[in-house]
Design a protein around this motif. Structure first.
Motif, PDB file in Angstrom:
ATOM      1  N   ARG A 110       1.784  30.965  21.239  1.00  0.00           N
ATOM      2  CA  ARG A 110       1.267  29.696  20.739  1.00  0.00           C
ATOM      3  C   ARG A 110       1.688  28.485  21.562  1.00  0.00           C
ATOM      4  O   ARG A 110       1.531  27.347  21.099  1.00  0.00           O
ATOM      5  N   LYS A 112       0.445  26.996  24.278  1.00  0.00           N
ATOM      6  CA  LYS A 112      -0.606  26.052  24.664  1.00  0.00           C
ATOM      7  C   LYS A 112      -1.102  25.272  23.455  1.00  0.00           C
ATOM      8  O   LYS A 112      -1.311  24.046  23.539  1.00  0.00           O
ATOM      9  N   GLN A 113      -1.270  25.943  22.338  1.00  0.00           N
ATOM     10  CA  GLN A 113      -1.707  25.237  21.125  1.00  0.00           C
ATOM     11  C   GLN A 113      -0.662  24.208  20.692  1.00  0.00           C
ATOM     12  O   GLN A 113      -1.004  23.092  20.267  1.00  0.00           O
ATOM     13  N   ASP A 114       0.623  24.562  20.800  1.00  0.00           N
ATOM     14  CA  ASP A 114       1.684  23.633  20.427  1.00  0.00           C
ATOM     15  C   ASP A 114       1.698  22.418  21.356  1.00  0.00           C
ATOM     16  O   ASP A 114       1.930  21.287  20.911  1.00  0.00           O
ATOM     17  N   ASP A 116      -0.897  21.059  22.889  1.00  0.00           N
ATOM     18  CA  ASP A 116      -2.010  20.191  22.476  1.00  0.00           C
ATOM     19  C   ASP A 116      -1.688  19.485  21.159  1.00  0.00           C
ATOM     20  O   ASP A 116      -1.983  18.290  20.986  1.00  0.00           O
ATOM     21  N   SER A 117      -1.087  20.222  20.228  1.00  0.00           N
ATOM     22  CA  SER A 117      -0.747  19.658  18.922  1.00  0.00           C
ATOM     23  C   SER A 117       0.252  18.521  19.060  1.00  0.00           C
ATOM     24  O   SER A 117       0.047  17.418  18.525  1.00  0.00           O
ATOM     25  N   ILE A 305      -0.311  29.162  13.338  1.00  0.00           N
ATOM     26  CA  ILE A 305      -0.298  28.368  14.565  1.00  0.00           C
ATOM     27  C   ILE A 305      -0.926  27.004  14.293  1.00  0.00           C
ATOM     28  O   ILE A 305      -2.031  26.909  13.747  1.00  0.00           O
ATOM     29  N   TRP A 306      -0.203  25.962  14.684  1.00  0.00           N
ATOM     30  CA  TRP A 306      -0.743  24.612  14.591  1.00  0.00           C
ATOM     31  C   TRP A 306      -1.652  24.348  15.792  1.00  0.00           C
ATOM     32  O   TRP A 306      -1.277  24.609  16.926  1.00  0.00           O
ATOM     33  N   THR A 307      -2.820  23.824  15.532  1.00  0.00           N
ATOM     34  CA  THR A 307      -3.730  23.367  16.574  1.00  0.00           C
ATOM     35  C   THR A 307      -4.035  21.903  16.321  1.00  0.00           C
ATOM     36  O   THR A 307      -3.800  21.384  15.223  1.00  0.00           O
ATOM     37  N   GLN A 309      -6.840  20.591  15.831  1.00  0.00           N
ATOM     38  CA  GLN A 309      -7.812  20.498  14.738  1.00  0.00           C
ATOM     39  C   GLN A 309      -7.138  20.723  13.388  1.00  0.00           C
ATOM     40  O   GLN A 309      -7.382  19.972  12.428  1.00  0.00           O
ATOM     41  N   ARG A 310      -6.291  21.743  13.290  1.00  0.00           N
ATOM     42  CA  ARG A 310      -5.618  22.002  12.016  1.00  0.00           C
ATOM     43  C   ARG A 310      -4.709  20.837  11.636  1.00  0.00           C
ATOM     44  O   ARG A 310      -4.603  20.463  10.461  1.00  0.00           O
TER      45      ARG A 310
END
Length: 320
Positions: A110, A112-114, A116-117, A305-307, A309-310
């Motif tokens: 996660r 990359k998603q983190d 961005d978040s 996973i935090w994104t 969008q979420r």
């Protein structure tokens, strides 16, 4: 009533940084609730603790550190995987980048998603984000503990996993000779907790018990002022535990009566705001904290996973 600005997106004012020499060759940089970093001198090398969000931000910290020592960075220790802690790593030119085994797995799962978040939540911390070369990968990991001999009469630096807490891979750095503990985000001193990737029940019990068992006389948390003296260390651990216990009580009570996530957020906010509401990032963190705890108490073992969008969806539901 106007909607609150998303997370820390409206926090644009730079914070004053303070470099403290905690003992001979032991340094901490704090910044009014922004992420803390530190460094420990070995006989002919440095161990740095945390890396900040970008190489540009990290180089500014290193320039302050170079006013005290010109030793090369041999080890860069990262307490966990969150982007604001790790993405500045390339600035250190460290021979070895150390994390827990679980942190490496989380970066792969996660990272990359983190990135961005956290960039969306806390843009001010990302000083020249284009300077980030990519995800930070450790070159050395461990499961329980790792000892770094500092050489000469400086003693050892002990890295330890105290249990699941802020994430499932948090580690602390302990100087037994000086009784100084770099606790990462397992402890905050006068700063609100972020628990969006946490294991609240473990953290509030056995993990904090393990942190307290060091008997530290100086503690550097993930955010907030350095806790100086045994009483201040005890208070910082107790504050962290209390924040978690109140969350567990309030969210658990709403779930038990068949309430909603929004009701759980409102009850938790009401229970915490008088004591913690003026502390850094309280309003920012709490929606994500409650959302994760709601999942945990509903049987979702590992954090979702935090994104980007979420993040926005949860914010709109709870703080909108």
């Amino acid at each position: 009533m106007a909607a609150k600005p998303f997370a820390s997106s409206a926090d644009v004012q730079a914070k004053e940084q303070t470099l403290e020499v905690l003992a001979e060759g032991v340094y901490a940089l704090t910044a009014e609730g922004d992420p803390n970093v530190g460094a420990i001198e070995g006989e002919d090398f440095l161990v740095c603790f945390e890396a900040l969000a970008t190489p540009v931000a990290a180089r500014k910290w290193l320039a302050r550190l170079r006013e005290h020592t010109d030793k090369p960075v041999r080890y860069l220790v990262l307490s966990h995987y969150h982007a604001v802690r790790v993405l500045g790593a390339s600035a250190f030119d460290a021979e070895v980048v150390v994390t827990h085994d679980n942190t490496r797995a989380l970066i792969a799962e996660r990272g990359k998603q983190d990135w961005d978040s956290e960039f969306g939540r806390m843009p001010r911390l990302f000083d020249e984000p284009a300077s980030i070369p990519g995800l930070t990968w450790p070159t050395l990991t461990f499961s329980d503990s790792l000892t770094i001999p500092l050489g000469g009469d400086r003693g050892d630096l002990v890295l330890r996993h105290c249990g699941r807490g802020h994430t499932e891979g948090d580690i602390v750095a302990w100087l037994p000779q000086q009784r100084i503990l770099f606790a990462g985000d397992l402890v905050e001193a006068q700063a609100a907790l972020y628990t969006g990737d946490a294991f609240h029940r473990d953290w509030s019990t056995s993990t904090l018990d393990n942190v307290a068992a060091f008997g530290a006389e100086t503690l550097i948390g993930g955010r907030g002022a350095v806790a100086q003296g045994a009483d201040a260390v005890t208070a910082a651990v107790a504050q962290t535990r209390h924040f978690l216990e109140v969350m567990l009580r309030e969210v658990g009570a709403v779930q038990a009566r068949g309430g909603t996530l929004r009701e759980a957020f409102q009850a938790t906010h009401a229970a915490l705001v008088d004591r913690y509401g003026r502390w850094p990032i309280f309003e920012h963190c709490l929606p994500f904290d409650v959302s994760r705890l709601w999942d945990e108490l509903s049987g979702v073992e590992r954090p979702r996973i935090w994104t980007a969008q979420r993040d926005r969806e949860v914010w709109e539901e709870l703080q909108g």
